[in-house]
Design an enzyme around this catalytic site. Structure first.
Site, PDB file in Angstrom:
ATOM      1  N   LEU A 154       7.011 -71.067 -61.836  1.00  0.00           N
ATOM      2  CA  LEU A 154       5.601 -70.771 -61.572  1.00  0.00           C
ATOM      3  C   LEU A 154       5.095 -71.629 -60.422  1.00  0.00           C
ATOM      4  O   LEU A 154       4.221 -71.231 -59.660  1.00  0.00           O
ATOM      5  CB  LEU A 154       4.762 -71.062 -62.822  1.00  0.00           C
ATOM      6  CG  LEU A 154       5.049 -70.199 -64.052  1.00  0.00           C
ATOM      7  CD1 LEU A 154       4.358 -70.783 -65.275  1.00  0.00           C
ATOM      8  CD2 LEU A 154       4.582 -68.770 -63.810  1.00  0.00           C
ATOM      9  N   GLY A 155       5.646 -72.828 -60.339  1.00  0.00           N
ATOM     10  CA  GLY A 155       5.270 -73.751 -59.269  1.00  0.00           C
ATOM     11  C   GLY A 155       6.255 -74.891 -59.201  1.00  0.00           C
ATOM     12  O   GLY A 155       6.846 -75.265 -60.205  1.00  0.00           O
ATOM     13  N   ALA A 156       6.437 -75.423 -57.993  1.00  0.00           N
ATOM     14  CA  ALA A 156       7.326 -76.576 -57.808  1.00  0.00           C
ATOM     15  C   ALA A 156       6.535 -77.687 -57.142  1.00  0.00           C
ATOM     16  O   ALA A 156       5.774 -77.443 -56.196  1.00  0.00           O
ATOM     17  CB  ALA A 156       8.527 -76.193 -56.955  1.00  0.00           C
ATOM     18  N   SER A 158       6.556 -82.249 -56.237  1.00  0.00           N
ATOM     19  CA  SER A 158       7.450 -83.259 -55.698  1.00  0.00           C
ATOM     20  C   SER A 158       8.406 -83.814 -56.747  1.00  0.00           C
ATOM     21  O   SER A 158       9.549 -84.149 -56.436  1.00  0.00           O
ATOM     22  CB  SER A 158       6.638 -84.409 -55.106  1.00  0.00           C
ATOM     23  OG  SER A 158       5.738 -84.931 -56.074  1.00  0.00           O
ATOM     24  N   LEU A 159       7.956 -83.902 -58.009  1.00  0.00           N
ATOM     25  CA  LEU A 159       8.757 -84.531 -59.050  1.00  0.00           C
ATOM     26  C   LEU A 159       9.337 -83.542 -60.053  1.00  0.00           C
ATOM     27  O   LEU A 159      10.270 -83.880 -60.777  1.00  0.00           O
ATOM     28  CB  LEU A 159       7.916 -85.566 -59.811  1.00  0.00           C
ATOM     29  CG  LEU A 159       7.218 -86.641 -58.963  1.00  0.00           C
ATOM     30  CD1 LEU A 159       6.448 -87.596 -59.854  1.00  0.00           C
ATOM     31  CD2 LEU A 159       8.227 -87.398 -58.106  1.00  0.00           C
ATOM     32  N   ALA A 160       8.781 -82.344 -60.138  1.00  0.00           N
ATOM     33  CA  ALA A 160       9.199 -81.401 -61.184  1.00  0.00           C
ATOM     34  C   ALA A 160       8.828 -79.980 -60.792  1.00  0.00           C
ATOM     35  O   ALA A 160       8.165 -79.752 -59.773  1.00  0.00           O
ATOM     36  CB  ALA A 160       8.536 -81.774 -62.506  1.00  0.00           C
ATOM     37  N   GLN A 161       9.273 -79.031 -61.630  1.00  0.00           N
ATOM     38  CA  GLN A 161       8.839 -77.648 -61.472  1.00  0.00           C
ATOM     39  C   GLN A 161       8.589 -77.050 -62.849  1.00  0.00           C
ATOM     40  O   GLN A 161       9.094 -77.544 -63.857  1.00  0.00           O
ATOM     41  CB  GLN A 161       9.859 -76.834 -60.681  1.00  0.00           C
ATOM     42  CG  GLN A 161      11.233 -76.718 -61.304  1.00  0.00           C
ATOM     43  CD  GLN A 161      12.244 -76.169 -60.300  1.00  0.00           C
ATOM     44  OE1 GLN A 161      12.388 -76.693 -59.192  1.00  0.00           O
ATOM     45  NE2 GLN A 161      12.962 -75.115 -60.699  1.00  0.00           N
ATOM     46  N   LYS A 176       7.925 -77.705 -68.189  1.00  0.00           N
ATOM     47  CA  LYS A 176       7.957 -78.569 -67.006  1.00  0.00           C
ATOM     48  C   LYS A 176       9.243 -79.378 -67.037  1.00  0.00           C
ATOM     49  O   LYS A 176       9.497 -80.120 -67.991  1.00  0.00           O
ATOM     50  CB  LYS A 176       6.734 -79.495 -66.993  1.00  0.00           C
ATOM     51  CG  LYS A 176       6.640 -80.384 -65.752  1.00  0.00           C
ATOM     52  CD  LYS A 176       5.315 -81.131 -65.725  1.00  0.00           C
ATOM     53  CE  LYS A 176       5.180 -81.982 -64.466  1.00  0.00           C
ATOM     54  NZ  LYS A 176       3.877 -82.658 -64.395  1.00  0.00           N
ATOM     55  N   ASP A 308      -5.426 -86.268 -59.875  1.00  0.00           N
ATOM     56  CA  ASP A 308      -4.696 -85.327 -59.022  1.00  0.00           C
ATOM     57  C   ASP A 308      -5.300 -83.918 -59.108  1.00  0.00           C
ATOM     58  O   ASP A 308      -4.599 -82.949 -59.418  1.00  0.00           O
ATOM     59  CB  ASP A 308      -3.222 -85.293 -59.432  1.00  0.00           C
ATOM     60  CG  ASP A 308      -2.319 -84.796 -58.299  1.00  0.00           C
ATOM     61  OD1 ASP A 308      -2.810 -84.680 -57.164  1.00  0.00           O
ATOM     62  OD2 ASP A 308      -1.137 -84.523 -58.556  1.00  0.00           O
TER      63      ASP A 308
END
Length: 523
Positions: A154-156, A158-161, A176, A308
């Site tokens: 669904l989204g990526a 910097s640290l995870a997707q 996640k 964030d």
């Protein structure tokens, strides 16, 4: 010094090339796994950027239009090189680049505009890597845990997707999964950044960006612990449970680890997507008011702040059950906990800014570490010109010319800004980033600097200061006095808000027209 930078660039390029040459043809090996390649790439980029700044501005006189033009071009080239480095080294580098890209009114526009794209250009891990992390952490294969698991994330970040999946019991979840190499590389990357920043400071003494490394050292280990993120999500959901418009995904602890987090699946449009809101009948001004209430409560009252709020982490939708508009808050890895002293000083400072009380602005800015640079600090906090701060930030909206002036000043006063960022309490750094991200959302929604946002801030500041004062007295009379003063101040704000609503409504226009007619009829 320029010769030294050039030699360093040449050495780093040769080192990076030599170390990776024999691996290039092996498709199973990733050059980013090898420290020499990552270090060489970072040293080379830093050296080239330093050399560019040292040599490109020599031919122009400081303060001239030619100098400003050349400096802007160097900023742009350097920002593009930095972006390429972040994309190549990934992980921690992208995280730090995203942080810099969020400092809209604190860094030159060439940097923020160029680095902002890192929010949408984070690399993806392969399905084999995702399967490996889930197997190692949960002890089972994906097909044993889920009825379905979408390969495309669904989204990526910097640290995870994040992947959409369906559990065996039919629940739809968001999974996640941490990128597998981030943990191992993060501490080395931070050390590398620290060394490079110290070297750059020797070349450019005004360059004060060690605060960036300090923040990464403190926050990155917390962000890499998904159990900590789950606890933050539950804490903020409980803390703001009275806000019925706020939705925080539920955490499924039985299938969560430090590298895998299972959450309730929620979908919506990004908070800066006006077209989505218009298609779905969502009131843009209502969303802006809700967001202001949410963050005022977190910052001024609770001192526990989601830091964030970029558009991918704040979704909006119409709730299917009630038809009401709601805000979905995602990604709870990065929170700032404010000390009581800092929070109360920050409350008093914002009240002073709203009232345009310059003596109090100076007093509380200096208590927060601004020193003699308090006018610049006030401009950084509000993203307004010093003229507007003196007149009162509630008196007039931000004009296009003022916005350009503020962005230009970010480049002109970069040494002073970096000095301020190095001197203020560490808690302030994430708040400044959060402020700029929220302002970016307001700008996209065309609701920036609305009176309602300042009214919400005032309410929260009054409540926070009154609660503190009550906690410090044992006198029933004094407690009653504080409570009465608080009630009167809140009543004045409510009355003023009612006036503004009437003024903007059709009924208000009729009343104003009628009073105007009565006034003219009397002559």
């Amino acid at each position: 010094m320029a010769r030294w930078s050039l030699k360093l660039a040449s050495f780093a390029t040769v080192a990076a090339t030599t170390s990776g040459f024999y691996l290039y043809s092996n498709k199973y090996l990733d050059l980013n796994d090898f420290g020499t390649v990552r270090v060489g790439r970072a040293i080379a980029t830093t050296a080239v950027i330093s050399y560019d700044y040292l040599t490109s501005l020599r031919s122009a006189q400081h303060g001239t239009q030619e100098y400003d033009y050349l400096k802007s071009q160097v900023h742009l080239r350097s920002a593009e090189r930095l972006r390429e480095l972040c994309c190549a080294n990934r992980g921690t580098f992208i995280k730090v680049g995203q942080h810099l890209g969020a400092l809209d009114y604190l860094l030159p526009e060439e940097y923020t505009r160029t680095l902002k794209v890192l929010h949408s250009q984070a690399p993806q891990s392969s399905m084999q890597e995702i399967e490996q992390v889930i197997r190692e952490d949960l002890g089972k294969e994906i097909k044993e845990l889920f009825v379905s698991f979408e390969d495309t994330p669904l989204g990526a970040a910097s640290l995870a997707q994040v992947h959409k999946a369906v559990l065996q019991d039919g629940r739809t979840v968001a999974v996640k999964v941490q990128h597998p190499k981030v943990q191992a590389q993060s501490s080395k990357d931070i050390l590398l950044m620290e060394v490079l920043l110290l070297v750059v400071k020797q070349i450019f003494p005004d360059f004060e960006f060690m605060w960036l490394v300090d923040e990464a050292k403190k926050n990155l280990p917390l962000e890499l612990d998904f159990l900590n993120e789950g606890r933050n999500a539950e804490k903020v959901a409980h803390m703001l449970k009275d806000f019925d418009f706020l939705k925080v995904p539920r955490i499924y602890w039985e299938l969560s680890t430090r590298r895998v987090l299972l959450m309730e699946f929620m979908e919506g449009g990004q908070v800066n997507d006006r077209a989505y809101m218009e298609r779905n009948g969502i009131n843009v001004n209502e969303i802006s008011r809700h967001l202001g209430k949410l963050y005022s409560e977190m910052i001024f009252v609770n001192g526990f702040v989601h830091c964030d709020p970029h558009p991918g982490n704040v979704l909006v939708r119409k709730c299917p059950d009630t038809g009401k508009t709601c805000i979905i808050l995602l990604d709870h890895g990065l929170y700032q906990v404010l000390t009581e002293k800092f929070r109360l000083d920050y409350c008093q400072l914002w009240q002073s800014l709203i009232k345009a009380d310059m003596k109090q602005v100076q007093k509380y800015s200096q208590r927060l570490g601004a020193g003699d640079l308090y006018p610049l600090f006030a401009c950084m906090l509000t993203a307004r010109s010093w003229t507007s701060v003196n007149m009162g930030i509630t008196q007039s909206p931000v004009t296009a010319n003022e916005d350009v002036e503020i962005r230009s000043n970010a480049a002109a006063y970069l040494p002073q800004i970096s000095q301020l960022l190095n001197n203020v309490p560490r808690q302030m750094l994430l708040l400044l980033k959060t402020n700029d991200l929220l302002r970016g959302i307001e700008s996209a929604l065309h609701s920036r600097a609305s009176a309602s946002s300042f009214l919400n801030m005032s309410r929260c500041c009054i409540r926070a200061v009154s609660t503190y004062r009550r906690s410090k007295t044992d006198s029933l009379y004094r407690t009653a006095q504080i409570s009465l003063s608080e009630a009167l101040s809140l009543w004045q704000i409510n009355l003023y808000e009612l006036f503004l609503r009437l003024k903007g409504s059709q009924l208000g226009n009729w009343v104003i027209a009628f009073l105007s007619w009565m006034h003219h009829s009397s002559y």
